[in-house]
Motif scaffolding. Structure first.
Motif, PDB file in Angstrom:
ATOM      1  N   THR A 379     -24.289  17.483  48.504  1.00 42.14           N
ATOM      2  CA  THR A 379     -22.960  17.309  47.898  1.00 42.14           C
ATOM      3  C   THR A 379     -21.949  18.231  48.564  1.00 42.14           C
ATOM      4  O   THR A 379     -20.830  17.833  48.884  1.00 42.14           O
ATOM      5  CB  THR A 379     -23.022  17.607  46.385  1.00 42.14           C
ATOM      6  N   GLY A 380     -22.359  19.492  48.787  1.00 44.20           N
ATOM      7  CA  GLY A 380     -21.447  20.446  49.436  1.00 44.20           C
ATOM      8  C   GLY A 380     -21.145  20.046  50.870  1.00 44.20           C
ATOM      9  O   GLY A 380     -20.011  20.193  51.350  1.00 44.20           O
ATOM     10  N   LEU A 381     -22.148  19.502  51.541  1.00 43.55           N
ATOM     11  CA  LEU A 381     -22.030  19.236  52.986  1.00 43.55           C
ATOM     12  C   LEU A 381     -21.331  17.914  53.288  1.00 43.55           C
ATOM     13  O   LEU A 381     -20.432  17.854  54.136  1.00 43.55           O
ATOM     14  CB  LEU A 381     -23.453  19.224  53.579  1.00 43.55           C
ATOM     15  N   VAL A 382     -21.736  16.863  52.585  1.00 43.30           N
ATOM     16  CA  VAL A 382     -21.246  15.524  52.950  1.00 43.30           C
ATOM     17  C   VAL A 382     -20.087  15.119  52.035  1.00 43.30           C
ATOM     18  O   VAL A 382     -20.286  14.545  50.963  1.00 43.30           O
ATOM     19  CB  VAL A 382     -22.402  14.493  52.871  1.00 43.30           C
ATOM     20  N   GLN A 383     -18.878  15.486  52.420  1.00 41.58           N
ATOM     21  CA  GLN A 383     -17.665  15.114  51.677  1.00 41.58           C
ATOM     22  C   GLN A 383     -16.646  14.577  52.672  1.00 41.58           C
ATOM     23  O   GLN A 383     -15.758  15.285  53.120  1.00 41.58           O
ATOM     24  CB  GLN A 383     -17.113  16.332  50.921  1.00 41.58           C
ATOM     25  N   MET A 384     -16.801  13.311  53.059  1.00 39.78           N
ATOM     26  CA  MET A 384     -15.887  12.693  54.039  1.00 39.78           C
ATOM     27  C   MET A 384     -15.103  11.564  53.392  1.00 39.78           C
ATOM     28  O   MET A 384     -14.783  10.562  54.053  1.00 39.78           O
ATOM     29  CB  MET A 384     -16.703  12.121  55.214  1.00 39.78           C
ATOM     30  N   GLY A 385     -14.870  11.639  52.106  1.00 37.39           N
ATOM     31  CA  GLY A 385     -14.106  10.607  51.414  1.00 37.39           C
ATOM     32  C   GLY A 385     -14.824   9.261  51.456  1.00 37.39           C
ATOM     33  O   GLY A 385     -16.031   9.180  51.248  1.00 37.39           O
ATOM     34  N   GLU A 386     -14.060   8.198  51.769  1.00 42.00           N
ATOM     35  CA  GLU A 386     -14.614   6.833  51.773  1.00 42.00           C
ATOM     36  C   GLU A 386     -15.624   6.626  52.907  1.00 42.00           C
ATOM     37  O   GLU A 386     -16.499   5.776  52.837  1.00 42.00           O
ATOM     38  CB  GLU A 386     -13.472   5.810  51.914  1.00 42.00           C
ATOM     39  N   LEU A 387     -15.485   7.414  53.999  1.00 48.96           N
ATOM     40  CA  LEU A 387     -16.377   7.272  55.151  1.00 48.96           C
ATOM     41  C   LEU A 387     -17.824   7.544  54.734  1.00 48.96           C
ATOM     42  O   LEU A 387     -18.714   6.729  54.917  1.00 48.96           O
ATOM     43  CB  LEU A 387     -15.939   8.231  56.265  1.00 48.96           C
ATOM     44  N   MET A 388     -18.037   8.703  54.180  1.00 48.07           N
ATOM     45  CA  MET A 388     -19.356   9.011  53.630  1.00 48.07           C
ATOM     46  C   MET A 388     -19.263  10.244  52.718  1.00 48.07           C
ATOM     47  O   MET A 388     -18.771  11.285  53.134  1.00 48.07           O
ATOM     48  CB  MET A 388     -20.362   9.291  54.730  1.00 48.07           C
ATOM     49  N   SER A 389     -19.704  10.103  51.503  1.00 49.49           N
ATOM     50  CA  SER A 389     -19.770  11.280  50.623  1.00 49.49           C
ATOM     51  C   SER A 389     -20.938  11.131  49.660  1.00 49.49           C
ATOM     52  O   SER A 389     -21.368  10.018  49.346  1.00 49.49           O
ATOM     53  CB  SER A 389     -18.452  11.485  49.878  1.00 49.49           C
ATOM     54  N   ILE A 390     -21.439  12.297  49.252  1.00 47.55           N
ATOM     55  CA  ILE A 390     -22.605  12.318  48.352  1.00 47.55           C
ATOM     56  C   ILE A 390     -22.237  13.091  47.087  1.00 47.55           C
ATOM     57  O   ILE A 390     -21.601  14.148  47.162  1.00 47.55           O
ATOM     58  CB  ILE A 390     -23.821  12.961  49.068  1.00 47.55           C
ATOM     59  N   LEU A 391     -22.620  12.547  45.945  1.00 43.95           N
ATOM     60  CA  LEU A 391     -22.363  13.216  44.658  1.00 43.95           C
ATOM     61  C   LEU A 391     -23.642  13.207  43.816  1.00 43.95           C
ATOM     62  O   LEU A 391     -24.471  12.308  43.973  1.00 43.95           O
ATOM     63  CB  LEU A 391     -21.264  12.481  43.888  1.00 43.95           C
ATOM     64  N   PRO A 392     -23.808  14.212  42.917  1.00 47.35           N
ATOM     65  CA  PRO A 392     -24.995  14.188  42.045  1.00 47.35           C
ATOM     66  C   PRO A 392     -24.915  13.021  41.071  1.00 47.35           C
ATOM     67  O   PRO A 392     -23.829  12.630  40.655  1.00 47.35           O
ATOM     68  CB  PRO A 392     -24.905  15.526  41.288  1.00 47.35           C
ATOM     69  N   GLY A 393     -26.072  12.490  40.710  1.00 43.89           N
ATOM     70  CA  GLY A 393     -26.112  11.395  39.738  1.00 43.89           C
ATOM     71  C   GLY A 393     -26.344  11.941  38.337  1.00 43.89           C
ATOM     72  O   GLY A 393     -26.568  13.143  38.159  1.00 43.89           O
ATOM     73  N   PRO A 394     -26.295  11.068  37.311  1.00 42.65           N
ATOM     74  CA  PRO A 394     -26.466  11.548  35.926  1.00 42.65           C
ATOM     75  C   PRO A 394     -27.849  12.139  35.645  1.00 42.65           C
ATOM     76  O   PRO A 394     -28.019  12.887  34.679  1.00 42.65           O
ATOM     77  CB  PRO A 394     -26.233  10.288  35.085  1.00 42.65           C
ATOM     78  N   ALA A 395     -28.849  11.820  36.506  1.00 35.89           N
ATOM     79  CA  ALA A 395     -30.209  12.329  36.244  1.00 35.89           C
ATOM     80  C   ALA A 395     -30.368  13.806  36.592  1.00 35.89           C
ATOM     81  O   ALA A 395     -31.359  14.425  36.206  1.00 35.89           O
ATOM     82  CB  ALA A 395     -31.224  11.522  37.037  1.00 35.89           C
ATOM     83  N   VAL A 396     -29.367  14.370  37.303  1.00 34.35           N
ATOM     84  CA  VAL A 396     -29.519  15.759  37.741  1.00 34.35           C
ATOM     85  C   VAL A 396     -29.714  16.712  36.558  1.00 34.35           C
ATOM     86  O   VAL A 396     -30.626  17.555  36.562  1.00 34.35           O
ATOM     87  CB  VAL A 396     -28.291  16.170  38.603  1.00 34.35           C
ATOM     88  N   LEU A 397     -28.878  16.541  35.526  1.00 38.48           N
ATOM     89  CA  LEU A 397     -28.980  17.470  34.393  1.00 38.48           C
ATOM     90  C   LEU A 397     -30.257  17.254  33.592  1.00 38.48           C
ATOM     91  O   LEU A 397     -30.907  18.218  33.170  1.00 38.48           O
ATOM     92  CB  LEU A 397     -27.765  17.334  33.485  1.00 38.48           C
TER      93      LEU A 397
END
Ligand SMILES: [Zn+2]
Ligand SMILES: [Zn+2]
Length: 435
Positions: A379-397
């Motif tokens: 999540t910290g590394l891959v933040q390129m907007g619409e090109l490519m980004s990664i976010l945590p899902g609801p299962a993380v918590l």
């Protein structure tokens, strides 16, 4: 010529309650329980200087690790470089406050507090101006937070994240990555040098000697027939190792409340286990990570991620995530449930086998955090907007709560209950050279 560093003291084993009179120990020696083999005390050579050295160096390496870029990432002409702080700040900006708090606690807050407390204590042992209340407070703090230090798990999580990204982008290891590796190794070395009983011995001298049986009688009879603190109507303090009269409510050495057996141990363990089983369902049903690639959204569950890695040929990483995220939590829940069952309805099986199972479940539990750290790093590394980004899902918590709940279940479980129903065999060797 070396002098004894740890003097004669009566202590009950934390795992089987057997009473021992610890002989004077020299540098490099350790003393093990004669029944279950649990290490009761390790006396390291030049321990004060070494703790001071590794502790200060570890803090210095952490300062370096925070000052420089941690990882660099480039893909399709887009470049990005992140520091360790960015991993937390991206999570905060994306409103994953609980996850960012967990990462901050495990990576920075707890380790810094631990190292500062240990360094302060080592300095204060020879400094009698520091009040005893402060020293006791810091020693308790060191013992309580030690199981929650997860920097080594984070390092393995970072490596897994790098392998995951290897086919999609060029990853560059920053200067701070190597400083972070040094920080992890030095912190692990400091933890290995900190011995609970040795610390309390330095702080407040050895505990009260309420032993009814005379030492020589104890040694012989303990070998022939196990004498536990409970049989002697004594209580072994779980926090500092002192042995106290059965009528006491608080330890006279560390001030902690004392109990012959941890109160509500089994009901507490079962309650934590039930909660972890409930949380295990959403942790596996909902996605743990959401990848946006060229405008499309691809959620992936824990098992989905494992299967994807396997199909891409990353067999070792797929295996690590499968073991850490699926096998370990399941095995831990099953083995703790079986151990609770054994306390109510013991089978003929040797108690030592049950204790070994308990030790393994306690040791491996924290490694399930790997997948959470992988998601945080990506999540910290891959933040390129619409090109490519990664976010945590609801299962993380829900998955994080599974790990915390199973760790709490193992901590609340009192292994002495396993011995109470079954008289175990006594093993011969108790003292051995380590270094
Ligand atoms: Zn023992
Ligand atoms: Zn105590």
């Amino acid at each position: 010529m070396s002098y004894p560093l740890f003097y004669d003291s009566v202590t009950a084993c934390d795992e089987c309650d057997l009473l021992h009179r610890i002989p004077p120990l020299k540098s490099g020696e350790r003393f093990k329980c004669i029944r279950c083999g649990h290490v009761l005390i390790s006396v390291h050579e030049h321990v004060k200087g070494r703790i001071f050295g590794t502790g200060c160096s570890s803090l210095l390496m952490l300062a370096f690790a925070l000052a420089f870029p941690f990882l660099g990432y480039s893909s399709s002409g887009a470049e990005r470089s992140i520091t360790l702080f960015n991993i937390v700040s991206v999570l905060i900006n994306q409103d994953y406050l609980i996850l960012s708090a967990i990462i901050s606690l495990a990576l920075f807050v707890f380790p810094i507090a631990y190292l500062l407390a240990v360094i302060f204590l080592v300095w204060s042992f020879d400094n009698h101006h520091v009040s005893m209340a402060i020293k006791r407070y810091f020693t308790r703090w060191v013992i309580v937070i030690q199981p929650w230090l997860m920097v080594d798990v984070f390092l393995v999580g970072t490596l897994v994240a790098l392998v995951k990204m290897d086919s999609l982008a060029d990853i560059e290891l920053g200067l701070s990555f190597w400083a972070f590796c040094a920080y992890v190794l030095l912190l692990l070395k400091t933890i290995s040098l900190v011995d609970r009983r040795w610390f309390w011995n330095q702080l407040a001298g050895h505990g009260p000697d309420h032993l009814i049986v005379k030492p020589t009688v104890l040694e012989k009879s303990a070998l022939a027939k196990s004498i536990t603190a409970k049989q002697q109507e004594l209580i072994g303090c779980h926090f500092c190792g002192a042995t106290l009269l059965g009528t006491a409510f608080h330890c006279s050495r560390c001030g902690h409340s004392i109990h012959s057996r941890r109160p509500h141990s089994l009901t507490g363990t079962i309650a934590f286990l039930i909660a972890s089983v409930i949380m295990f369902i959403p942790a596996n049903v909902f996605p743990i990570m959401q990848t946006t690639f060229l405008g499309g959204n691809e959620p992936s569950t824990i098992m989905g991620g494992v299967l994807l890695l396997w199909s891409l040929g990353s067999y070792p990483v797929a295996l690590i995530i499968f073991l850490a995220s699926v096998v370990i939590p399941l095995v831990k829940m099953l083995s703790l449930s079986w151990l609770c069952w054994q306390c109510y309805y013991p089978t003929e099986r040797e108690t030592m086998q049950k204790i070994r199972l308990y030790r393994i479940t306690e040791l491996v539990g924290r490694w399930s955090m790997i997948d959470i750290f992988v998601v945080a790093v990506l999540t910290g590394l891959v933040q390129m907007g619409e090109l490519m980004s990664i976010l945590p899902g609801p299962a993380v918590l829900s998955f994080t709560s599974v790990i915390i709940l199973t760790m709490l279940a193992a901590m609340v479980f009192d292994p002495r209950l396993l011995w109470d129903k079954n008289e175990g065999s006594v093993m011969p060797s108790s003292q051995e050279k380590k270094e």
